[in-house]
Design a protein around this motif. Structure first.
Motif, mmCIF file in Angstrom:
data_model
loop_
_atom_site.group_PDB
_atom_site.id
_atom_site.type_symbol
_atom_site.label_atom_id
_atom_site.label_comp_id
_atom_site.label_asym_id
_atom_site.label_seq_id
_atom_site.Cartn_x
_atom_site.Cartn_y
_atom_site.Cartn_z
ATOM 1 N N LYS A 76 0.388 -1.162 -0.159
ATOM 2 C CA LYS A 76 -0.153 0.562 -0.281
ATOM 3 C C LYS A 76 1.008 1.244 -0.125
ATOM 4 O O LYS A 76 0.169 2.293 0.050
ATOM 5 C CB LYS A 76 -0.849 0.435 1.369
ATOM 6 C CG LYS A 76 -2.262 -1.136 1.153
ATOM 7 C CD LYS A 76 -2.749 -0.910 2.619
ATOM 8 C CE LYS A 76 -1.872 -1.259 3.733
ATOM 9 N NZ LYS A 76 -3.227 -1.546 4.769
ATOM 10 N N CYS A 77 2.160 0.938 0.217
ATOM 11 C CA CYS A 77 3.159 2.226 0.425
ATOM 12 C C CYS A 77 3.368 3.062 -0.476
ATOM 13 O O CYS A 77 4.941 3.895 -1.164
ATOM 14 C CB CYS A 77 4.494 2.452 1.157
ATOM 15 S SG CYS A 77 3.468 2.424 3.319
ATOM 16 N N GLU A 78 3.215 1.727 -1.816
ATOM 17 C CA GLU A 78 3.498 2.667 -3.821
ATOM 18 C C GLU A 78 2.373 3.800 -3.690
ATOM 19 O O GLU A 78 1.542 3.967 -3.409
ATOM 20 C CB GLU A 78 2.980 1.488 -4.607
ATOM 21 C CG GLU A 78 4.431 0.535 -4.456
ATOM 22 C CD GLU A 78 6.140 0.969 -4.556
ATOM 23 O OE1 GLU A 78 5.904 2.081 -5.674
ATOM 24 O OE2 GLU A 78 6.359 -0.137 -3.882
ATOM 25 N N GLY A 79 3.301 4.917 -4.338
ATOM 26 C CA GLY A 79 2.717 6.256 -4.533
ATOM 27 C C GLY A 79 2.041 6.697 -3.334
ATOM 28 O O GLY A 79 1.356 7.660 -4.122
ATOM 29 N N HIS A 80 2.713 6.994 -2.563
ATOM 30 C CA HIS A 80 2.380 8.176 -1.154
ATOM 31 C C HIS A 80 3.475 8.486 -0.576
ATOM 32 O O HIS A 80 4.921 7.435 -0.682
ATOM 33 C CB HIS A 80 1.244 8.075 -0.220
ATOM 34 C CG HIS A 80 1.295 6.700 0.152
ATOM 35 N ND1 HIS A 80 0.925 5.636 0.438
ATOM 36 C CD2 HIS A 80 2.520 6.670 1.632
ATOM 37 C CE1 HIS A 80 0.843 4.516 1.088
ATOM 38 N NE2 HIS A 80 2.096 5.044 1.902
ATOM 39 N N LEU A 81 3.818 10.085 -0.146
ATOM 40 C CA LEU A 81 5.625 10.030 0.271
ATOM 41 C C LEU A 81 5.017 9.496 2.078
ATOM 42 O O LEU A 81 4.180 9.326 2.505
ATOM 43 C CB LEU A 81 4.975 11.943 0.002
ATOM 44 C CG LEU A 81 5.255 11.982 -1.063
ATOM 45 C CD1 LEU A 81 4.980 13.538 -1.134
ATOM 46 C CD2 LEU A 81 6.726 12.017 -1.880
ATOM 47 N N HIS A 82 6.144 9.931 2.106
ATOM 48 C CA HIS A 82 6.654 9.477 3.635
ATOM 49 C C HIS A 82 6.295 10.676 4.685
ATOM 50 O O HIS A 82 7.254 11.788 4.437
ATOM 51 C CB HIS A 82 7.009 8.223 3.889
ATOM 52 C CG HIS A 82 6.096 6.679 3.849
ATOM 53 N ND1 HIS A 82 6.135 6.217 2.055
ATOM 54 C CD2 HIS A 82 5.155 5.943 4.161
ATOM 55 C CE1 HIS A 82 5.680 4.969 2.544
ATOM 56 N NE2 HIS A 82 5.300 4.961 3.497
ATOM 57 N N MET A 83 6.467 10.435 5.588
ATOM 58 C CA MET A 83 6.926 11.809 6.656
ATOM 59 C C MET A 83 7.548 10.843 8.089
ATOM 60 O O MET A 83 7.340 9.925 8.695
ATOM 61 C CB MET A 83 5.613 12.031 7.287
ATOM 62 C CG MET A 83 4.985 12.828 6.118
ATOM 63 S SD MET A 83 3.696 13.811 6.802
ATOM 64 C CE MET A 83 2.033 12.073 6.799
ATOM 65 N N TYR A 92 5.278 8.006 8.966
ATOM 66 C CA TYR A 92 3.688 8.224 9.145
ATOM 67 C C TYR A 92 3.836 8.499 7.575
ATOM 68 O O TYR A 92 4.076 8.264 6.301
ATOM 69 C CB TYR A 92 3.673 9.439 9.564
ATOM 70 C CG TYR A 92 3.071 9.734 10.846
ATOM 71 C CD1 TYR A 92 2.286 9.501 11.770
ATOM 72 C CD2 TYR A 92 4.457 10.348 11.079
ATOM 73 C CE1 TYR A 92 2.439 8.846 13.235
ATOM 74 C CE2 TYR A 92 5.280 10.079 13.317
ATOM 75 C CZ TYR A 92 3.541 9.740 13.518
ATOM 76 O OH TYR A 92 3.397 9.998 14.926
ATOM 77 N N HIS A 93 2.430 7.781 6.976
ATOM 78 C CA HIS A 93 2.328 7.799 5.587
ATOM 79 C C HIS A 93 0.795 8.373 5.552
ATOM 80 O O HIS A 93 0.210 9.273 5.865
ATOM 81 C CB HIS A 93 1.528 6.339 4.899
ATOM 82 C CG HIS A 93 1.532 5.225 6.063
ATOM 83 N ND1 HIS A 93 2.812 4.316 5.314
ATOM 84 C CD2 HIS A 93 2.563 4.408 7.105
ATOM 85 C CE1 HIS A 93 3.189 3.793 5.796
ATOM 86 N NE2 HIS A 93 2.543 3.334 7.107
ATOM 87 N N LEU A 94 2.075 9.754 4.035
ATOM 88 C CA LEU A 94 0.892 10.498 3.713
ATOM 89 C C LEU A 94 -0.280 10.069 2.972
ATOM 90 O O LEU A 94 -0.196 9.631 1.586
ATOM 91 C CB LEU A 94 1.783 11.493 2.982
ATOM 92 C CG LEU A 94 1.457 12.568 2.701
ATOM 93 C CD1 LEU A 94 0.808 13.441 4.106
ATOM 94 C CD2 LEU A 94 1.950 13.953 1.913
HETATM 95 ZN ZN LIG Z 1 3.449 4.282 3.442
#
Ligand SMILES: [Zn+2]
Ligand SMILES: [Zn+2]
Length: 129
Positions: A76-83, A92-94
């Protein structure tokens, strides 16, 4: 033995994956997985490899000297930025909607394409005063 190590690796990944919203020190991982037959030095070596492989993130918690580890390689972490919080080391998942707003904004205004593996550094709600 190779197979043995693969199993130990899987135990570590399973644990971190199940708790991907938290970060752990090696000691915390060891006490959580309990009687799994993994020695701390093996766990340390395996985790270091997982960090190299980009499956696990490593950061420093607070002002302490010990590293904390957190699972980041979610499908699920494809295609979003992380903080990443510089206070507690938590990742954290943006939201992917916000990610594309930011990416598109920067792309159109600065003509620069942000890689979706980019990690933004800052302070989380718990760590800011
Ligand atoms: Zn993520
Ligand atoms: Zn924090």
């Amino acid at each position: 033995m190779r197979v043995y190590h693969t199993q130990q690796r899987k135990i570590l990944i399973d644990f971190l994956q199940k708790n991907h919203n938290k970060s752990f020190t090696i000691e915390e991982i060891m006490s959580s997985i309990g009687e799994s037959g993994i020695s701390q030095s093996t766990a340390y070596r395996l985790i270091t490899k997982l960090v190299e492989d980009g499956i696990v993130s490593r950061s420093v918690r607070g002002t302490g000297r010990s590293f904390v580890y957190q699972y980041i390689n979610n499908e699920k972490c494809e295609g979003h930025l992380h903080m990443k919080c510089t206070g507690c080391g938590k990742v954290y998942h943006l939201d992917s909607g916000i990610t594309s707003i930011i990416q598109n904004d920067i792309k159109s205004s600065a003509n620069f394409e942000i890689d979706s593996h980019t990690v933004l550094l800052g302070k989380c709600n718990t760590c800011k005063e």
